[in-house]
Design a protein around this motif. Sequence first.
Motif, PDB file in Angstrom:
ATOM      1  N   LEU A  74       0.833  -1.209   0.000  1.00 25.21           N
ATOM      2  CA  LEU A  74       0.000   0.000   0.000  1.00 25.21           C
ATOM      3  C   LEU A  74       0.865   1.255   0.000  1.00 25.21           C
ATOM      4  N   ALA A  75       1.969   1.223   0.741  1.00 25.34           N
ATOM      5  CA  ALA A  75       2.877   2.368   0.745  1.00 25.34           C
ATOM      6  C   ALA A  75       3.477   2.581  -0.644  1.00 25.34           C
ATOM      7  N   GLY A  76       3.797   1.483  -1.329  1.00 25.67           N
ATOM      8  CA  GLY A  76       4.331   1.594  -2.687  1.00 25.67           C
ATOM      9  C   GLY A  76       3.313   2.126  -3.672  1.00 25.67           C
ATOM     10  N   MET A  77       2.028   2.008  -3.363  1.00 25.58           N
ATOM     11  CA  MET A  77       0.961   2.533  -4.216  1.00 25.58           C
ATOM     12  C   MET A  77       0.716   4.018  -3.954  1.00 25.58           C
ATOM     13  N   GLY A  78       1.429   4.568  -2.976  1.00 18.06           N
ATOM     14  CA  GLY A  78       1.308   6.004  -2.705  1.00 18.06           C
ATOM     15  C   GLY A  78       0.559   6.356  -1.444  1.00 18.06           C
ATOM     16  N   ALA A  79       0.149   5.370  -0.665  1.00 18.31           N
ATOM     17  CA  ALA A  79      -0.637   5.635   0.544  1.00 18.31           C
ATOM     18  C   ALA A  79       0.268   5.911   1.740  1.00 18.31           C
ATOM     19  N   ARG A  80      -0.304   6.618   2.728  1.00 13.16           N
ATOM     20  CA  ARG A  80       0.363   6.825   4.019  1.00 13.16           C
ATOM     21  C   ARG A  80      -0.078   5.699   4.932  1.00 13.16           C
ATOM     22  N   VAL A  81       0.882   4.919   5.423  1.00 14.98           N
ATOM     23  CA  VAL A  81       0.561   3.645   6.064  1.00 14.98           C
ATOM     24  C   VAL A  81       1.264   3.520   7.412  1.00 14.98           C
ATOM     25  N   GLY A  82       0.600   2.829   8.333  1.00 15.67           N
ATOM     26  CA  GLY A  82       1.193   2.462   9.607  1.00 15.67           C
ATOM     27  C   GLY A  82       0.901   1.004   9.899  1.00 15.67           C
ATOM     28  N   ILE A  83       1.761   0.366  10.719  1.00 10.15           N
ATOM     29  CA  ILE A  83       1.548  -1.026  11.144  1.00 10.15           C
ATOM     30  C   ILE A  83       1.527  -1.060  12.664  1.00 10.15           C
ATOM     31  N   PHE A  84       0.506  -1.719  13.211  1.00  2.00           N
ATOM     32  CA  PHE A  84       0.445  -1.933  14.656  1.00  2.00           C
ATOM     33  C   PHE A  84       0.535  -3.425  14.932  1.00  2.00           C
ATOM     34  N   ASP A  85       1.596  -3.828  15.593  1.00  2.00           N
ATOM     35  CA  ASP A  85       1.798  -5.220  15.964  1.00  2.00           C
ATOM     36  C   ASP A  85       1.098  -5.455  17.298  1.00  2.00           C
ATOM     37  N   GLY A 130       9.372   4.743   5.304  1.00  2.00           N
ATOM     38  CA  GLY A 130       8.197   5.597   5.227  1.00  2.00           C
ATOM     39  C   GLY A 130       6.956   5.059   5.904  1.00  2.00           C
ATOM     40  N   VAL A 131       6.991   3.843   6.451  1.00  2.00           N
ATOM     41  CA  VAL A 131       5.836   3.253   7.133  1.00  2.00           C
ATOM     42  C   VAL A 131       6.035   3.378   8.643  1.00  2.00           C
ATOM     43  N   LYS A 132       5.027   3.874   9.346  1.00  2.00           N
ATOM     44  CA  LYS A 132       5.116   4.049  10.791  1.00  2.00           C
ATOM     45  C   LYS A 132       4.865   2.712  11.492  1.00  2.00           C
TER      46      LYS A 132
END
Length: 525
Positions: free
Chosen positions: A194-205, A240-242
């Motif tokens: 999704l980040a590679g598609m241009g979106a602002r993304v975060g991951i919560f483990d 670039g991914v939080k």
Amino acid sequence: MPLLLHPHSLRHYPCFHIRKSNSTLGLLQVYDKFLQSQASSFNPRILKRELSVAKAASAQASSIRKSVAKTLEKDVLKALSQIIDPDFGTDIVSCGFVKDLVIDEALGEVSLRLELTTPACPVKDMFEQTANEVVAVLPWVKKVNVTMSAQPAKPIFAGQLPPGLSRISSIVAVSSCKGGVGKSTVAVNLAYTLAGMGARVGIFDADVYGPSLPTMVNPESRILEMDPEKKTIIPTEYLGVKLVSFGFAGQGRAIMRGPMVSGVINQLLTTAEWGELDYLIIDMPPGTGDIQLTLCQVAPLTAAVIVTTPQKLAFIDVAKGVRMFSKLKVPCVAVVENMCHFDADGKRYYPFGKGSGSQVVEQFGIPHLFDLPIRSTLSASGDSGIPEVVSDPLSEVARTFQDLGVCVVQQCAKIRQQVSTAVTYDKYLKAIRVKVPNSDEEFLLHPATVRRNDRSAQSVDEWTGEQKIQFGDVAEDIEPEEIRPMGNYAVSITWPDGFSQIAPYDQLETIERLVDVPPLSPVEV
């Protein structure tokens, strides 16, 4: 005696506050005629009549120009309405995507901006190209300038959200309810797709007992920091991914009881400064207990992606998770069947059998199924700290995740659209219009009936079940002031007396419906 005026003195007369443009050319000509007449007999009435005629001509010219501009604008919008959004099934003009339309008649130039629902829109390039083409076909157009943008991130939720979640458009849970099926691998690779598609993304483990994120990504800073003033958690970042994980809290793996874990997860998720995100991917822990329910209640989940493997045992556990999401009104939009097969000697082998993923799709009506092969590179990338879609973006695995990313973007956009228009107030009919998501049925409800059917503690005694609000307490002509969605399961209705009613879709479907709707009056039409 003839009337003499100096040109500079004309600024004192309202009728001569003019600019040098085509619309005022008539006034200038009148003034020239007036100057020529000063040498002979001058008649003020003639000047007044000439000025009146010139002003009328100027107003007519202005009206004509406005009419032409409106016609040209209609031409452009009609051309753009040929472009259909595949997710919403309607044209981009009706969707409200066309912004900042500017037309220069003299140069034949058209400029506009297309504002999409997400920067990761998989058809944004097609939209831009087609918009240029359909407008350029107009005979009077010589140049077209189309720019692309995305709507600011905002949640579809009427309740009071924690500050950290207040600027996240879509929250997607990746769940399996069984350990060891590759759920974390899917969550991380989906996020970076999704980040590679241009979106602002975060991951919560969300797995406190065994966090996977610190192994699967390799951020420069591997420790979460705390803002001493705001008392908030600052996520770490990688490409670039939080990222937020208990594994970055300096504690490793937790040894604690369930209630404590739920509190830790709540704190990590809601106090993190996620900022403006298009997608927050939650890597759910296995199971369907307190921790999972806490996550579903704290975070307004937009959708869920289910991960399974071909074994029958995996299907049994996955089915529990799908039922949990169903009860919580979280739509499952895709199934990923991991470790399906491998190729050797020109043949394809299925070491764990077939059909688990297809069975989930068929039994629960989940629309999309994606297969992931057994690949040593996929396993190695999970241990190296570089996701497969980043290390080898042209691989077969990366293409599968690209398809999954497109599916998630499209389904989330569709869900948000359905939820935002599920319950609305029709001022002409003076009725509440309801179309529950994933249902083709649309019906009307009388506002007073909806208000009288409130089931909260303010309207119904929780112990006795006695109705506190009486029929006559609600005016027959009451109208809602505001209707806003609450996640995927209910709406919040604000009434003129300040009362905020939570109305679940399930309850609205049981209320007596309007059948004989009065026709619109000519004025309303």
